[in-house]
Enzyme design. Structure first.
Site, PDB file in Angstrom:
ATOM      1  N   CYS A   1       0.847  -1.197   0.000  1.00 43.78           N
ATOM      2  CA  CYS A   1       0.000   0.000   0.000  1.00 43.78           C
ATOM      3  C   CYS A   1       0.882   1.246   0.000  1.00 43.78           C
ATOM      4  O   CYS A   1       1.707   1.436   0.905  1.00 43.78           O
ATOM      5  CB  CYS A   1      -0.919  -0.002   1.222  1.00 43.78           C
ATOM      6  SG  CYS A   1      -1.768   1.575   1.471  1.00 43.78           S
ATOM      7  N   CYS A  50       0.549   3.388   3.221  1.00 44.95           N
ATOM      8  CA  CYS A  50       1.199   2.714   4.370  1.00 44.95           C
ATOM      9  C   CYS A  50       2.708   2.888   4.282  1.00 44.95           C
ATOM     10  O   CYS A  50       3.377   3.131   5.291  1.00 44.95           O
ATOM     11  CB  CYS A  50       0.853   1.226   4.395  1.00 44.95           C
ATOM     12  SG  CYS A  50      -0.812   0.842   4.991  1.00 44.95           S
ATOM     13  N   ASP A  76       0.166  16.526  -1.877  1.00 48.95           N
ATOM     14  CA  ASP A  76      -0.120  15.679  -3.031  1.00 48.95           C
ATOM     15  C   ASP A  76       0.940  15.907  -4.099  1.00 48.95           C
ATOM     16  O   ASP A  76       1.353  17.045  -4.367  1.00 48.95           O
ATOM     17  CB  ASP A  76      -1.513  15.985  -3.588  1.00 48.95           C
ATOM     18  CG  ASP A  76      -2.022  14.897  -4.507  1.00 48.95           C
ATOM     19  OD1 ASP A  76      -2.989  14.203  -4.134  1.00 48.95           O
ATOM     20  OD2 ASP A  76      -1.448  14.731  -5.614  1.00 48.95           O
ATOM     21  N   HIS A  98      -4.567   1.135   8.226  1.00 49.87           N
ATOM     22  CA  HIS A  98      -4.982   0.854   6.855  1.00 49.87           C
ATOM     23  C   HIS A  98      -6.466   0.494   6.826  1.00 49.87           C
ATOM     24  O   HIS A  98      -6.860  -0.618   7.185  1.00 49.87           O
ATOM     25  CB  HIS A  98      -4.157  -0.279   6.243  1.00 49.87           C
ATOM     26  CG  HIS A  98      -4.552  -0.535   4.817  1.00 49.87           C
ATOM     27  ND1 HIS A  98      -3.978   0.132   3.755  1.00 49.87           N
ATOM     28  CD2 HIS A  98      -5.519  -1.320   4.291  1.00 49.87           C
ATOM     29  CE1 HIS A  98      -4.560  -0.257   2.639  1.00 49.87           C
ATOM     30  NE2 HIS A  98      -5.498  -1.144   2.933  1.00 49.87           N
ATOM     31  N   ASN A 102     -12.571  10.798  -2.057  1.00 47.98           N
ATOM     32  CA  ASN A 102     -13.007   9.976  -3.169  1.00 47.98           C
ATOM     33  C   ASN A 102     -13.210   8.549  -2.653  1.00 47.98           C
ATOM     34  O   ASN A 102     -12.349   8.001  -1.956  1.00 47.98           O
ATOM     35  CB  ASN A 102     -11.955   9.984  -4.281  1.00 47.98           C
ATOM     36  CG  ASN A 102     -11.763  11.367  -4.882  1.00 47.98           C
ATOM     37  OD1 ASN A 102     -12.697  12.173  -4.913  1.00 47.98           O
ATOM     38  ND2 ASN A 102     -10.567  11.660  -5.366  1.00 47.98           N
ATOM     39  N   GLY A 152     -13.161   8.385  -8.505  1.00 46.24           N
ATOM     40  CA  GLY A 152     -11.805   8.901  -8.666  1.00 46.24           C
ATOM     41  C   GLY A 152     -10.804   8.362  -7.671  1.00 46.24           C
ATOM     42  O   GLY A 152      -9.643   8.788  -7.679  1.00 46.24           O
ATOM     43  N   HIS A 156      -6.470   3.355   0.455  1.00 46.75           N
ATOM     44  CA  HIS A 156      -6.166   3.608   1.871  1.00 46.75           C
ATOM     45  C   HIS A 156      -6.793   4.972   2.132  1.00 46.75           C
ATOM     46  O   HIS A 156      -6.451   5.952   1.445  1.00 46.75           O
ATOM     47  CB  HIS A 156      -4.639   3.609   2.061  1.00 46.75           C
ATOM     48  CG  HIS A 156      -4.175   3.909   3.454  1.00 46.75           C
ATOM     49  ND1 HIS A 156      -3.200   3.158   4.088  1.00 46.75           N
ATOM     50  CD2 HIS A 156      -4.521   4.878   4.333  1.00 46.75           C
ATOM     51  CE1 HIS A 156      -2.974   3.655   5.298  1.00 46.75           C
ATOM     52  NE2 HIS A 156      -3.765   4.705   5.471  1.00 46.75           N
ATOM     53  N   HIS A 174      -8.103   8.558   2.692  1.00 43.51           N
ATOM     54  CA  HIS A 174      -7.387   9.832   2.726  1.00 43.51           C
ATOM     55  C   HIS A 174      -8.341  10.944   2.335  1.00 43.51           C
ATOM     56  O   HIS A 174      -9.188  10.780   1.469  1.00 43.51           O
ATOM     57  CB  HIS A 174      -6.175   9.825   1.778  1.00 43.51           C
ATOM     58  CG  HIS A 174      -6.503   9.460   0.375  1.00 43.51           C
ATOM     59  ND1 HIS A 174      -6.702   8.156  -0.026  1.00 43.51           N
ATOM     60  CD2 HIS A 174      -6.688  10.215  -0.737  1.00 43.51           C
ATOM     61  CE1 HIS A 174      -6.982   8.130  -1.317  1.00 43.51           C
ATOM     62  NE2 HIS A 174      -6.990   9.380  -1.779  1.00 43.51           N
ATOM     63  N   HIS A 207      -8.520  14.728   0.724  1.00 41.64           N
ATOM     64  CA  HIS A 207      -7.788  15.746  -0.038  1.00 41.64           C
ATOM     65  C   HIS A 207      -8.155  17.104   0.544  1.00 41.64           C
ATOM     66  O   HIS A 207      -9.295  17.564   0.401  1.00 41.64           O
ATOM     67  CB  HIS A 207      -8.212  15.739  -1.507  1.00 41.64           C
ATOM     68  CG  HIS A 207      -7.861  14.511  -2.279  1.00 41.64           C
ATOM     69  ND1 HIS A 207      -6.817  14.470  -3.172  1.00 41.64           N
ATOM     70  CD2 HIS A 207      -8.430  13.277  -2.306  1.00 41.64           C
ATOM     71  CE1 HIS A 207      -6.756  13.271  -3.723  1.00 41.64           C
ATOM     72  NE2 HIS A 207      -7.731  12.528  -3.216  1.00 41.64           N
TER      73      HIS A 207
HETATM   74  P1  AMP Z   1      -7.264   9.344  -4.970  1.00 44.53           P
HETATM   75  O1  AMP Z   1      -7.204   9.370  -6.474  1.00 44.53           O
HETATM   76  O2  AMP Z   1      -8.431  10.066  -4.375  1.00 44.53           O
HETATM   77  O3  AMP Z   1      -7.122   7.925  -4.464  1.00 44.53           O
HETATM   78  O4  AMP Z   1      -5.997  10.170  -4.465  1.00 44.53           O
HETATM   79  C1  AMP Z   1      -4.718   9.678  -4.519  1.00 44.53           C
HETATM   80  C2  AMP Z   1      -3.799  10.864  -4.590  1.00 44.53           C
HETATM   81  O5  AMP Z   1      -2.490  10.446  -4.261  1.00 44.53           O
HETATM   82  C3  AMP Z   1      -3.700  11.528  -5.978  1.00 44.53           C
HETATM   83  O6  AMP Z   1      -4.158  12.879  -5.890  1.00 44.53           O
HETATM   84  C4  AMP Z   1      -2.216  11.437  -6.320  1.00 44.53           C
HETATM   85  O7  AMP Z   1      -1.742  12.594  -6.990  1.00 44.53           O
HETATM   86  C5  AMP Z   1      -1.586  11.259  -4.955  1.00 44.53           C
HETATM   87  N1  AMP Z   1      -0.306  10.597  -4.944  1.00 44.53           N
HETATM   88  C6  AMP Z   1       0.057   9.486  -5.599  1.00 44.53           C
HETATM   89  N2  AMP Z   1       1.329   9.143  -5.295  1.00 44.53           N
HETATM   90  C7  AMP Z   1       1.779  10.059  -4.405  1.00 44.53           C
HETATM   91  C8  AMP Z   1       3.002  10.255  -3.695  1.00 44.53           C
HETATM   92  N3  AMP Z   1       4.050   9.417  -3.846  1.00 44.53           N
HETATM   93  N4  AMP Z   1       3.109  11.322  -2.882  1.00 44.53           N
HETATM   94  C9  AMP Z   1       2.075  12.184  -2.727  1.00 44.53           C
HETATM   95  N5  AMP Z   1       0.876  12.039  -3.344  1.00 44.53           N
HETATM   96  C10 AMP Z   1       0.732  11.002  -4.180  1.00 44.53           C
END
Ligand code: AMP
Length: 112
Positions: free
Chosen positions: A4, A7, A30, A46, A85, A91, A96, A98, A100
């Site tokens: 993950c 994680c 992000d 998780h 999301n 989206g 895991h 989160h 935004h």
């Molecule tokens: P979601 O699409 O709602 O699952 O959000 C996942 C978010 O994680 C997206 O906005 C990505 O840009 C972000 N993301 C993916 N990899 C990383 C990373 N290594 N560091 C920071 N954000 C990331």
């Protein structure tokens, strides 16, 4: 969970631009920001999405909101959008939970 992404970021295995951390929550910027301030607020535990978070770790979910407010107070004048999301068609790409945190500009519905 070793497979993950969030994680692994929470464990420090993958670098991230961390803006806040408690015993149960981490917040980092992000990698592909959709607003001047775009921070992901993530529980260490998780759970797959915000609904699981509400059911299994409700106090941590409340703390995630409080941390979002604290970051917004420092970076956006206290106003913010917090988006969870939930599911691929909404989206979600990282399964895991989160939030935004978006802010720092006049947001429209086209922003995330
Ligand atoms: P979601 O699409 O709602 O699952 O959000 C996942 C978010 O994680 C997206 O906005 C990505 O840009 C972000 N993301 C993916 N990899 C990383 C990373 N290594 N560091 C920071 N954000 C990331």
């Amino acid at each position: 969970m070793t497979d993950c992404l969030f994680c692994r970021i929470a464990a420090g295995d993958i670098p991230a631009d961390i803006v806040a951390r408690t015993d149960t929550v981490i917040a980092f910027r992000d990698i592909a920001p959709k607003a001047p301030v775009h921070v992901l607020v993530v529980p260490f535990a998780h759970v797959a999405n915000v609904t699981e978070a509400a059911a299994q770790i409700p106090t941590v979910l409340a703390e995630m909101v409080q941390i979002a407010q604290r970051i917004a107070d420092a970076e956006t004048g206290g106003e913010f959008r917090l988006v969870f999301n939930t599911g691929p068609t909404a989206g979600q790409s990282v399964f895991h939970a989160h939030g935004h945190l978006l802010g720092g500009a006049e947001l429209t519905w086209d922003d995330a």
